[in-house]
Design a protein around this motif. Structure first.
Motif, PDB file in Angstrom:
ATOM      1  N   ASN A   1       5.677  -1.012  -3.583  1.00 46.14           N
ATOM      2  CA  ASN A   1       6.090   0.322  -3.214  1.00 46.14           C
ATOM      3  C   ASN A   1       7.523   0.259  -2.692  1.00 46.14           C
ATOM      4  OD1 ASN A   1       6.060   2.952  -2.482  1.00 46.14           O
ATOM      5  ND2 ASN A   1       4.563   2.732  -0.824  1.00 46.14           N
ATOM      6  N   MET A   2       8.456   0.866  -3.431  1.00 45.87           N
ATOM      7  CA  MET A   2       9.842   0.786  -2.986  1.00 45.87           C
ATOM      8  C   MET A   2      10.183   1.907  -2.009  1.00 45.87           C
ATOM      9  SD  MET A   2      13.596   0.140  -4.595  1.00 45.87           S
ATOM     10  CE  MET A   2      13.110  -0.455  -6.121  1.00 45.87           C
ATOM     11  N   LYS A   3      10.713   1.525  -0.845  1.00 43.84           N
ATOM     12  CA  LYS A   3      11.112   2.495   0.186  1.00 43.84           C
ATOM     13  C   LYS A   3      12.496   3.033  -0.156  1.00 43.84           C
ATOM     14  CE  LYS A   3       7.622   1.594   2.910  1.00 43.84           C
ATOM     15  NZ  LYS A   3       6.624   2.624   3.104  1.00 43.84           N
ATOM     16  N   PRO A   4      12.875   4.198   0.433  1.00 42.53           N
ATOM     17  CA  PRO A   4      14.190   4.780   0.142  1.00 42.53           C
ATOM     18  C   PRO A   4      15.356   3.827   0.430  1.00 42.53           C
ATOM     19  CG  PRO A   4      12.847   6.315   1.412  1.00 42.53           C
ATOM     20  CD  PRO A   4      12.069   5.042   1.315  1.00 42.53           C
TER      21      PRO A   4
ATOM     22  N   GLY B   1      15.402   0.759  -0.191  1.00 39.14           N
ATOM     23  CA  GLY B   1      15.401  -0.360  -1.131  1.00 39.14           C
ATOM     24  C   GLY B   1      14.432  -1.473  -0.758  1.00 39.14           C
ATOM     25  N   TRP B   2      13.854  -1.389   0.421  1.00 38.40           N
ATOM     26  CA  TRP B   2      12.877  -2.395   0.846  1.00 38.40           C
ATOM     27  C   TRP B   2      11.622  -2.242  -0.013  1.00 38.40           C
ATOM     28  CZ3 TRP B   2      12.961  -6.571   3.847  1.00 38.40           C
ATOM     29  CH2 TRP B   2      11.747  -7.098   4.321  1.00 38.40           C
ATOM     30  N   VAL B   3      11.066  -3.343  -0.493  1.00 41.28           N
ATOM     31  CA  VAL B   3       9.860  -3.255  -1.299  1.00 41.28           C
ATOM     32  C   VAL B   3       8.666  -3.759  -0.497  1.00 41.28           C
ATOM     33  CG1 VAL B   3       8.701  -3.979  -3.420  1.00 41.28           C
ATOM     34  CG2 VAL B   3      11.144  -3.517  -3.450  1.00 41.28           C
ATOM     35  N   GLU B   4       7.690  -2.873  -0.331  1.00 46.52           N
ATOM     36  CA  GLU B   4       6.513  -3.229   0.427  1.00 46.52           C
ATOM     37  C   GLU B   4       5.440  -3.644  -0.571  1.00 46.52           C
ATOM     38  OE1 GLU B   4       5.619  -0.735   4.247  1.00 46.52           O
ATOM     39  OE2 GLU B   4       4.354  -0.086   2.575  1.00 46.52           O
ATOM     40  N   ILE B   5       4.873  -4.809  -0.380  1.00 45.75           N
ATOM     41  CA  ILE B   5       3.866  -5.294  -1.326  1.00 45.75           C
ATOM     42  C   ILE B   5       2.515  -5.487  -0.646  1.00 45.75           C
ATOM     43  CG2 ILE B   5       3.222  -7.250  -2.800  1.00 45.75           C
ATOM     44  CD1 ILE B   5       6.148  -7.483  -3.569  1.00 45.75           C
ATOM     45  N   THR B   6       1.514  -4.852  -1.186  1.00 47.72           N
ATOM     46  CA  THR B   6       0.158  -5.044  -0.680  1.00 47.72           C
ATOM     47  C   THR B   6      -0.622  -5.751  -1.780  1.00 47.72           C
ATOM     48  OG1 THR B   6       0.406  -2.652  -0.358  1.00 47.72           O
ATOM     49  CG2 THR B   6      -1.440  -3.709   0.746  1.00 47.72           C
ATOM     50  N   THR B   7      -1.260  -6.845  -1.466  1.00 43.14           N
ATOM     51  CA  THR B   7      -2.071  -7.495  -2.487  1.00 43.14           C
ATOM     52  C   THR B   7      -3.499  -6.977  -2.348  1.00 43.14           C
ATOM     53  OG1 THR B   7      -2.748  -9.369  -1.140  1.00 43.14           O
ATOM     54  CG2 THR B   7      -0.674  -9.582  -2.336  1.00 43.14           C
ATOM     55  N   GLU B   8      -4.286  -7.128  -3.418  1.00 48.03           N
ATOM     56  CA  GLU B   8      -5.664  -6.656  -3.412  1.00 48.03           C
ATOM     57  C   GLU B   8      -6.454  -7.272  -2.259  1.00 48.03           C
ATOM     58  OE1 GLU B   8      -7.430  -4.415  -5.123  1.00 48.03           O
ATOM     59  OE2 GLU B   8      -5.554  -3.786  -6.063  1.00 48.03           O
ATOM     60  N   ASN B   9      -6.140  -8.532  -1.928  1.00 43.67           N
ATOM     61  CA  ASN B   9      -6.905  -9.237  -0.893  1.00 43.67           C
ATOM     62  C   ASN B   9      -6.677  -8.653   0.492  1.00 43.67           C
ATOM     63  OD1 ASN B   9      -7.341 -10.828  -3.068  1.00 43.67           O
ATOM     64  ND2 ASN B   9      -5.878 -12.411  -2.450  1.00 43.67           N
ATOM     65  N   GLU B  10      -5.574  -7.934   0.681  1.00 45.37           N
ATOM     66  CA  GLU B  10      -5.284  -7.365   2.005  1.00 45.37           C
ATOM     67  C   GLU B  10      -5.931  -6.012   2.193  1.00 45.37           C
ATOM     68  OE1 GLU B  10      -1.039  -7.248   2.129  1.00 45.37           O
ATOM     69  OE2 GLU B  10      -0.862  -9.422   2.042  1.00 45.37           O
ATOM     70  N   LYS B  11      -6.458  -5.428   1.157  1.00 47.66           N
ATOM     71  CA  LYS B  11      -7.008  -4.075   1.270  1.00 47.66           C
ATOM     72  C   LYS B  11      -8.331  -4.082   2.033  1.00 47.66           C
ATOM     73  CE  LYS B  11      -4.957  -1.732  -2.664  1.00 47.66           C
ATOM     74  NZ  LYS B  11      -5.222  -1.404  -4.050  1.00 47.66           N
TER      75      LYS B  11
END
Ligand code: HEC
Length: 101
Positions: free
Chosen positions: A86-89, A91-101
């Protein structure tokens, strides 16, 4: 013939990927079975009718069932892609992996 053998014999992987590996003409099919908008009925219809870019295969009921259970088994082994980027305004990209959900 098993679903996996049918998958190989009919060169599904020439056009499709599982876990991102394979040809790129068609979509990745790793999680198509559990996809709420697609799933088994949709896969059956697709195999039966084909589309412009995908040939019709003329599978018997047994063969279609075998391919469906193959795709179901593949789906159970995990998620691909297994992350959500998920790219923030700023430019930071936040990444969630399936295992963290
Ligand atoms: C010649 C290339 C080709 C081969 C071989 C092929 N496909 Fe496809 N397939 C496609 C393309 C291209 C699409 C996307 C069609 C569209 O959406 O217009 C597709 C779509 C699909 C879809 C629907 C995907 C979705 O997310 O909507 C399924 C399921 C599928 N193929 C299964 C198979 C299976 C199983 C095999 C082997 C028996 C196979 N395909 C072989 C090209 C191919």
């Amino acid at each position: 013939m098993s679903g996996q053998q049918l998958w190989q014999k009919n060169n599904c992987f020439n056009c499709h990927q599982l876990y991102g590996l394979g040809g790129y003409l068609g979509p990745d099919l790793t999680n198509i079975y559990s996809n709420p908008n697609k799933g088994p009925g949709y896969i059956r219809a697709m195999l039966k009718s084909g589309v412009k870019t995908m040939p019709v295969f003329h599978f018997s009921k047994q063969e279609t069932d075998a391919l469906l259970s193959f795709l179901k088994e593949v789906d159970k082994t995990g998620q691909y892609p297994n992350y959500n980027a998920n790219m923030k305004p700023d430019g930071w990209v936040e990444i969630t992996t399936e295992n963290e959900k």
